[in-house]
Structures are given as C-alpha cells and as structure tokens.
Write an enzyme that holds these catalytic residues in place. Structure first.
Site, PDB file in Angstrom:
ATOM      1  N   HIS A 102     -49.977  -0.728 -40.523  1.00 10.88           N
ATOM      2  CA  HIS A 102     -50.253  -1.867 -41.423  1.00 10.88           C
ATOM      3  C   HIS A 102     -50.736  -1.416 -42.798  1.00 10.88           C
ATOM      4  O   HIS A 102     -51.085  -2.232 -43.617  1.00 10.88           O
ATOM      5  CB  HIS A 102     -51.314  -2.756 -40.749  1.00 10.88           C
TER       6      HIS A 102
HETATM    7  O1  LIG Z   1     -53.649 -12.353 -40.419  1.00 14.61           O
HETATM    8  C1  LIG Z   1     -52.995 -12.005 -41.413  1.00 14.61           C
HETATM    9  O2  LIG Z   1     -51.899 -12.501 -41.677  1.00 14.61           O
HETATM   10  C2  LIG Z   1     -53.552 -10.983 -42.308  1.00 14.61           C
HETATM   11  C3  LIG Z   1     -54.316  -9.979 -41.860  1.00 14.61           C
HETATM   12  C4  LIG Z   1     -54.926  -9.050 -42.783  1.00 14.61           C
HETATM   13  O3  LIG Z   1     -55.021  -9.305 -43.963  1.00 14.61           O
HETATM   14  C5  LIG Z   1     -55.489  -7.830 -42.253  1.00 14.61           C
HETATM   15  C6  LIG Z   1     -55.825  -6.835 -43.121  1.00 14.61           C
HETATM   16  C7  LIG Z   1     -56.633  -5.722 -42.795  1.00 14.61           C
HETATM   17  C8  LIG Z   1     -56.981  -4.820 -43.764  1.00 14.61           C
HETATM   18  O4  LIG Z   1     -56.288  -4.706 -44.903  1.00 14.61           O
HETATM   19  C9  LIG Z   1     -58.119  -3.912 -43.660  1.00 14.61           C
HETATM   20  O5  LIG Z   1     -58.279  -3.059 -44.533  1.00 14.61           O
HETATM   21  O6  LIG Z   1     -58.848  -4.047 -42.671  1.00 14.61           O
END
Ligand SMILES: O=C(O)/C=C/C(=O)/C=C/C=C(\O)C(=O)O
Length: 286
Positions: free
Chosen positions: A266
C-alpha cells in the site's frame, strides 16, 4: 551543497475556518519553485505528510518544485476533529482554505490512500485549481469487485486505532508493505511515538467511524468530470485498498493512465521510491 530539508525546518501552521470552527493546521513547505506540488497522506494512525512522503520530497524540490505537505485535521500536529460526513470532502475543503491563505491558485496533487480520495474530492470541487493528479492506493471510496470490504489492512488499522500497542502496529505494518523485512525497529518506534503523541486523534477517529462508517465518499459516478491528467499508481499486493479500485479510477477518469508495481503493498511511494520519483517527475514535466 545545500543542507537537506528537514521536518523541523519546513514546519508551518495556518489557521482556517471550517464549518464555522477555527482549525489550526500543520504543513511542511519545502522549496521555492513557481509550480506547487501538494502531498496528501493516508489515514493510518500516526501518519503525516512527512512520514508518508519523506522519500519523495527532495527529488521534486531538486527538480524545481515547491512541495507542500498538509497534515489533515485529525493527524499529526494539526488540530483534531470528529468527522461526521465525508472525510474526503472535509480534507478537500481544508486544502482549499490553506491554499487560499497561502495565496496559491494552482497545484498538482499527489495523494496516498485517503490522500488520493481527498485529492479527487478537491479536483471535483475546484477543477480550475488542479494541474495534474497522482493517485496511489486511493482516489475513491466504495466497494471492490474482488475483495470483501473492509479489506484486511483496514480492519487492522481499526484495531490499532482502538488499541494502540506496538503489537497491533506490527500486525498492521506487516501487511502494509510487500516486504516487511524492510521495516526497521526505528521506523516502528517513530511511528508508535507519533501515534501515542495524540490520543485525541485516535479517539476522534474511532468516534467518527462510529457516527459515519463510510468516511470516504464513493466518487465513482463523478469521476468522468475530472479533466486533469491523472497518473494512477498501485501496488499489486495492496491489502488495504485493492487493485481493482485503481481500475475503477482508470475507467472513470477520462485522461488517466495506470502503473502497477509487482511486489508492492500500500506504500508505492516508499516501497519503490526511486522509480516512483522518476515517474512522477516525467509525468509532471510532460
Ligand atoms: O480506507 C481507505 O480507503 C483508506 C485507507 C488509508 O488511507 C490508509 C492509509 C494508511 C497510511 O497511509 C499510513 O501511513 O498508515
């Protein structure tokens, strides 16, 4: 040779008004080019613009861009908030207010995960202010056609918000990137310190999700309105926001292209930083 930019030396605050409420927001401002690139971070606990993009700032600044990393309300040194509606739209409104305060009328936006959702929200609300968009692991909420939602990584984020222990952090980070052996003890400790520094952010994130579990708008039907040239970047092995969400963006956004990294989770901008940085520079310069 110039000294490298640091989080501390580029740290700034601006106060905006959101829904009648005064919000003090933190951002980092690096470089002095006339073209501005905004970087928007993801929604994990302890995330910040600097934490998400520290491998990507210097190359863009060296290429002549001014880089602004906004910490969204509820993250890092920005004020906390309970989000009862669309958090993507809330972040987009805050970015507009920050840019107005800084007298900036046009930007390119790089958004990671929630930052991608917020970048699309911003582009839909302020099309005249957007040059190009780069979306990684995000760009719209809504369902995956292939993976049960919420995805396993999102469930682990929820557990970490509710119970911020190093064990839960490691469980989450272990599926965050493809190769978890690249995560150092220093990175874990830094991230845990960020998380524990703001219990109010953790509590308000949990409260927000209880009030409105769909924090991120599904922009699916509105994607064709986006006129900005858009580069979509995804990790094949993303266990937070599945790859087919990237395909939905490609189908919806008329002027878009899609790059997929194999052996990538991710965090494409961190896991494949060198190629990512070159790709972004080439795309912005085209
Ligand atoms: O649920 C969603 O669509 C988005 C999830 C996020 O934005 C997760 C991101 C996590 C990070 O960028 C991090 O650095 O923990």
């Amino acid at each position: 040779m110039n000294a490298p930019h640091t989080e501390a030396s580029s740290s700034r605050f601006v106060t905006i008004t959101e829904a009648g409420q005064s919000l003090r927001l933190h951002y980092n401002d690096v470089g002095s080019g006339s073209e501005v690139v905004v970087m928007l971070h993801g929604s994990g606990p302890g995330a910040s613009g600097w934490a998400n993009f520290h491998r990507n700032i210097e190359p863009l600044v060296d290429a002549g861009y001014r880089v602004i990393l906004l910490d969204c309300p509820g993250w890092s040194k920005s004020d906390t908030i309970v989000s009862t509606g669309s958090r993507s739209d809330l972040n987009a409104r805050c970015l507009k207010a920050v840019l107005d305060a800084l007298d900036i009328s046009r930007v390119h936006i790089i958004g990671n995960s929630m930052g991608g959702h917020s970048a699309v929200g911003f582009a839909l609300a302020n099309p005249e202010m957007v040059g190009k968009l780069i979306l990684m692991g995000g760009g719209t909420g809504g369902p995956s056609a292939l993976v049960p939602m919420p995805a396993e990584g999102i469930k682990l984020i929820g557990a970490l918000y509710r119970d911020p222990t190093v064990e839960n952090l490691k469980r989450m980070m272990n599926v965050f990137v493809y190769d978890s052996s690249s995560l150092t003890e220093e990175l874990y400790q830094q991230r845990l310190a960020n998380i524990l520094a703001r219990r109010d952010h953790l509590e308000n994130f949990v409260k927000s999700a209880q009030i409105n579990p769909k924090q991120f708008s599904d922009y699916g039907l509105r994607l064709p309105e986006i006129k900005a040239k858009t580069l979509i970047i995804w990790g094949r092995d993303d266990r937070f926001v599945p790859l087919d969400i990237g395909l939905r963006l490609l189908w919806g956004i008329p002027n878009s292209e899609f790059h997929v990294f194999s052996q990538c989770g991710h965090w494409a901008q961190w896991e494949h930083a060198e190629v990512f940085n070159q790709m972004v520079q080439d795309f912005l310069a085209r």
